[in-house]
Write a protein that holds these residues in place. Structure first.
Motif, mmCIF file in Angstrom:
data_model
loop_
_atom_site.group_PDB
_atom_site.id
_atom_site.type_symbol
_atom_site.label_atom_id
_atom_site.label_comp_id
_atom_site.label_asym_id
_atom_site.label_seq_id
_atom_site.Cartn_x
_atom_site.Cartn_y
_atom_site.Cartn_z
ATOM 1 N N UNK A 141 36.577 39.303 2.827
ATOM 2 C CA UNK A 141 36.956 38.789 1.507
ATOM 3 C C UNK A 141 36.246 39.581 0.418
ATOM 4 N N UNK A 142 36.970 39.893 -0.667
ATOM 5 C CA UNK A 142 36.394 40.686 -1.742
ATOM 6 C C UNK A 142 35.274 39.921 -2.443
ATOM 7 N N UNK A 143 34.254 40.656 -2.859
ATOM 8 C CA UNK A 143 33.095 40.059 -3.515
ATOM 9 C C UNK A 143 33.508 39.409 -4.841
ATOM 10 N N UNK A 144 33.333 38.078 -4.993
ATOM 11 C CA UNK A 144 33.733 37.400 -6.236
ATOM 12 C C UNK A 144 32.942 37.890 -7.451
ATOM 13 N N UNK A 145 31.676 38.285 -7.231
ATOM 14 C CA UNK A 145 30.847 38.761 -8.340
ATOM 15 C C UNK A 145 31.410 40.071 -8.887
ATOM 16 N N UNK A 146 31.797 40.966 -7.991
ATOM 17 C CA UNK A 146 32.397 42.243 -8.403
ATOM 18 C C UNK A 146 33.699 41.998 -9.170
ATOM 19 N N UNK A 147 34.506 41.054 -8.690
ATOM 20 C CA UNK A 147 35.765 40.736 -9.368
ATOM 21 C C UNK A 147 35.502 40.197 -10.773
ATOM 22 N N UNK A 148 34.465 39.394 -10.916
ATOM 23 C CA UNK A 148 34.084 38.877 -12.234
ATOM 24 C C UNK A 148 33.676 40.014 -13.167
ATOM 25 N N UNK A 149 32.855 40.923 -12.642
ATOM 26 C CA UNK A 149 32.374 42.047 -13.450
ATOM 27 C C UNK A 149 33.525 42.928 -13.919
ATOM 28 N N UNK A 150 34.490 43.141 -13.048
ATOM 29 C CA UNK A 150 35.625 43.992 -13.383
ATOM 30 C C UNK A 150 36.548 43.336 -14.412
ATOM 31 N N UNK A 151 36.544 42.019 -14.443
ATOM 32 C CA UNK A 151 37.457 41.260 -15.311
ATOM 33 C C UNK A 151 36.801 40.844 -16.624
ATOM 34 N N UNK A 152 35.491 41.044 -16.744
ATOM 35 C CA UNK A 152 34.712 40.448 -17.829
ATOM 36 C C UNK A 152 35.251 40.792 -19.216
ATOM 37 N N UNK A 153 35.745 42.006 -19.399
ATOM 38 C CA UNK A 153 36.230 42.429 -20.707
ATOM 39 C C UNK A 153 37.508 41.730 -21.127
ATOM 40 N N UNK A 196 34.396 32.145 -1.256
ATOM 41 C CA UNK A 196 34.139 33.584 -1.296
ATOM 42 C C UNK A 196 32.726 33.889 -1.723
ATOM 43 N N UNK A 197 32.201 33.106 -2.674
ATOM 44 C CA UNK A 197 30.830 33.285 -3.143
ATOM 45 C C UNK A 197 29.840 32.972 -2.031
ATOM 46 N N UNK A 198 30.087 31.896 -1.289
ATOM 47 C CA UNK A 198 29.208 31.517 -0.181
ATOM 48 C C UNK A 198 29.212 32.568 0.923
ATOM 49 N N UNK A 199 30.395 33.094 1.230
ATOM 50 C CA UNK A 199 30.492 34.133 2.265
ATOM 51 C C UNK A 199 29.757 35.396 1.833
ATOM 52 N N UNK A 200 29.890 35.757 0.579
ATOM 53 C CA UNK A 200 29.207 36.942 0.065
ATOM 54 C C UNK A 200 27.693 36.774 0.149
ATOM 55 N N UNK A 201 27.198 35.593 -0.167
ATOM 56 C CA UNK A 201 25.754 35.337 -0.111
ATOM 57 C C UNK A 201 25.249 35.384 1.326
ATOM 58 N N UNK A 202 26.053 34.899 2.262
ATOM 59 C CA UNK A 202 25.661 34.962 3.683
ATOM 60 C C UNK A 202 25.574 36.410 4.151
ATOM 61 N N UNK A 203 26.527 37.218 3.718
ATOM 62 C CA UNK A 203 26.524 38.629 4.114
ATOM 63 C C UNK A 203 25.346 39.381 3.513
ATOM 64 N N UNK A 213 31.260 33.104 -16.658
ATOM 65 C CA UNK A 213 31.092 34.261 -15.768
ATOM 66 C C UNK A 213 29.658 34.752 -15.777
ATOM 67 N N UNK A 214 29.063 34.771 -16.958
ATOM 68 C CA UNK A 214 27.680 35.223 -17.101
ATOM 69 C C UNK A 214 26.739 34.338 -16.291
ATOM 70 N N UNK A 215 26.956 33.029 -16.347
ATOM 71 C CA UNK A 215 26.107 32.104 -15.587
ATOM 72 C C UNK A 215 26.292 32.313 -14.084
ATOM 73 N N UNK A 216 27.540 32.511 -13.655
ATOM 74 C CA UNK A 216 27.809 32.709 -12.224
ATOM 75 C C UNK A 216 27.145 33.982 -11.719
ATOM 76 N N UNK A 217 27.255 35.065 -12.507
ATOM 77 C CA UNK A 217 26.670 36.344 -12.104
ATOM 78 C C UNK A 217 25.154 36.246 -11.983
ATOM 79 N N UNK A 218 24.528 35.489 -12.894
ATOM 80 C CA UNK A 218 23.070 35.384 -12.906
ATOM 81 C C UNK A 218 22.545 34.331 -11.934
ATOM 82 N N UNK A 219 23.391 33.345 -11.556
ATOM 83 C CA UNK A 219 22.933 32.261 -10.676
ATOM 84 C C UNK A 219 23.925 32.014 -9.544
ATOM 85 N N UNK A 220 24.272 33.040 -8.764
ATOM 86 C CA UNK A 220 25.294 32.858 -7.716
ATOM 87 C C UNK A 220 24.895 31.844 -6.649
ATOM 88 N N UNK A 221 23.610 31.779 -6.314
ATOM 89 C CA UNK A 221 23.166 30.840 -5.280
ATOM 90 C C UNK A 221 23.350 29.400 -5.735
#
Length: 283
Positions: free
Chosen positions: A1-13, A70-77, A23-31
């Motif tokens: 599954x694609x990294x949700x954080x990366x998708x957020x960063x790419x879409x931020x603009x 997707x966020x949980x899976x990314x954190x596990x990886x 988005x800013x809160x999610x990127x800074x506090x993913x856990x």
């Protein structure tokens, strides 16, 4: 599954101001977000659940639940692999301040790497390469980064100057700048009003703005063409410049390596002068 954080960063603009705050809160506090309900997240960022749902839809998810999985899976990886240095630090006694500091800075750099995409770094280099004149500006905790970046870029291209926003009369430096020029502004909380004023004024003149700041909720973002978010947290009271200095050093190195035709001739001349000066000073 694609990294949700990366998708957020790419879409931020493309996000609205409210969505960007989420988005800013999610990127800074993913856990934290990985285990918050949509209602809890809405309460934390002071927005509606509808805003959060629309944000996840815009990222291609069926809803918040799929995004969170997707966020949980990314954190596990991410939790599995460890660098040698990280593994060594894990064994350090908790009372070892030196070890705790090193661990926190490694995490800062990792968080910064997660927030800045390769595309953003390449775009940054292209903006620097196409600029006629470059001003690097900052105050207080960001000033060492602006000084280092200004020195490195000027050594490479000879077109960069440093403006200390709360000391220099920056209006004289900015008034004749145009769309062919570039300002690189470095600012962390508490954000300096003079830097924001400089960036806003330069932007009104058509000048391109790159911001090195702590998050997408920084007041510099609304005046910026490109944002490089750097984690500035520390184990003490101050903003840490380690991760932003890491980014500045990377940019200087990458420009020298990726654009040798534009940089080698000038570097050779500078090196020849410095070598000659060293020779005569020893005789």
């Amino acid at each position: 599954m694609e990294n949700p954080i990366v998708k957020l960063q790419q879409k931020i603009g493309e996000l609205t101001e409210t969505q960007r705050r989420v988005a800013d809160y999610i990127i800074k506090h993913p856990l934290d977000v990985a285990f918050l309900t949509v209602d809890q997240l809405a309460g934390v960022v002071k927005t509606s659940t509808t805003t959060i749902m629309r944000l996840t839809f815009s990222l291609g998810y069926s809803g918040y639940t799929e995004f969170q999985k997707g966020l949980q899976e990314n954190l596990r990886n991410q939790a599995a692999p460890q660098t040698r240095l990280e593994a060594n630090i894990k064994g350090i006694n908790e009372d070892d301040l030196w070890g705790r500091y090193a661990e926190s800075q490694i995490q800062n750099i990792q968080n910064t790497m997660d927030m800045i995409s390769q595309d953003a770094l390449e775009h940054t280099q292209k903006m620097i390469m196409s600029a006629n004149r470059i001003i690097c500006t900052s105050v207080r905790s960001g000033l060492p980064v602006a000084q280092y970046l200004s020195h490195g870029l000027n050594r490479l291209f000879g077109n960069t100057s440093l403006v200390v926003a709360d000391v220099s009369d920056w209006v004289d430096s900015v008034v004749n700048m145009n769309e062919n020029d570039l300002v690189i502004a470095v600012s962390f909380p508490r954000y300096a009003r003079r830097i924001i004023d400089l960036a806003r004024t330069a932007k009104m003149n058509g000048v391109k703005i790159i911001s090195i700041t702590d998050s997408y909720s920084s007041p510099l973002v609304s005046h910026s063409d490109l944002v490089l978010p750097c984690n500035s947290s520390s184990i003490a009271f101050h903003n840490s410049a380690v991760s932003s200095m890491f980014v500045a050093d990377y940019l200087i190195s990458a420009l020298a390596i990726n654009y040798p035709e534009q940089t080698k001739k000038r570097l050779d001349k500078v090196n020849a002068i410095l070598t000659d000066m060293d020779y005569h000073s020893m005789n």
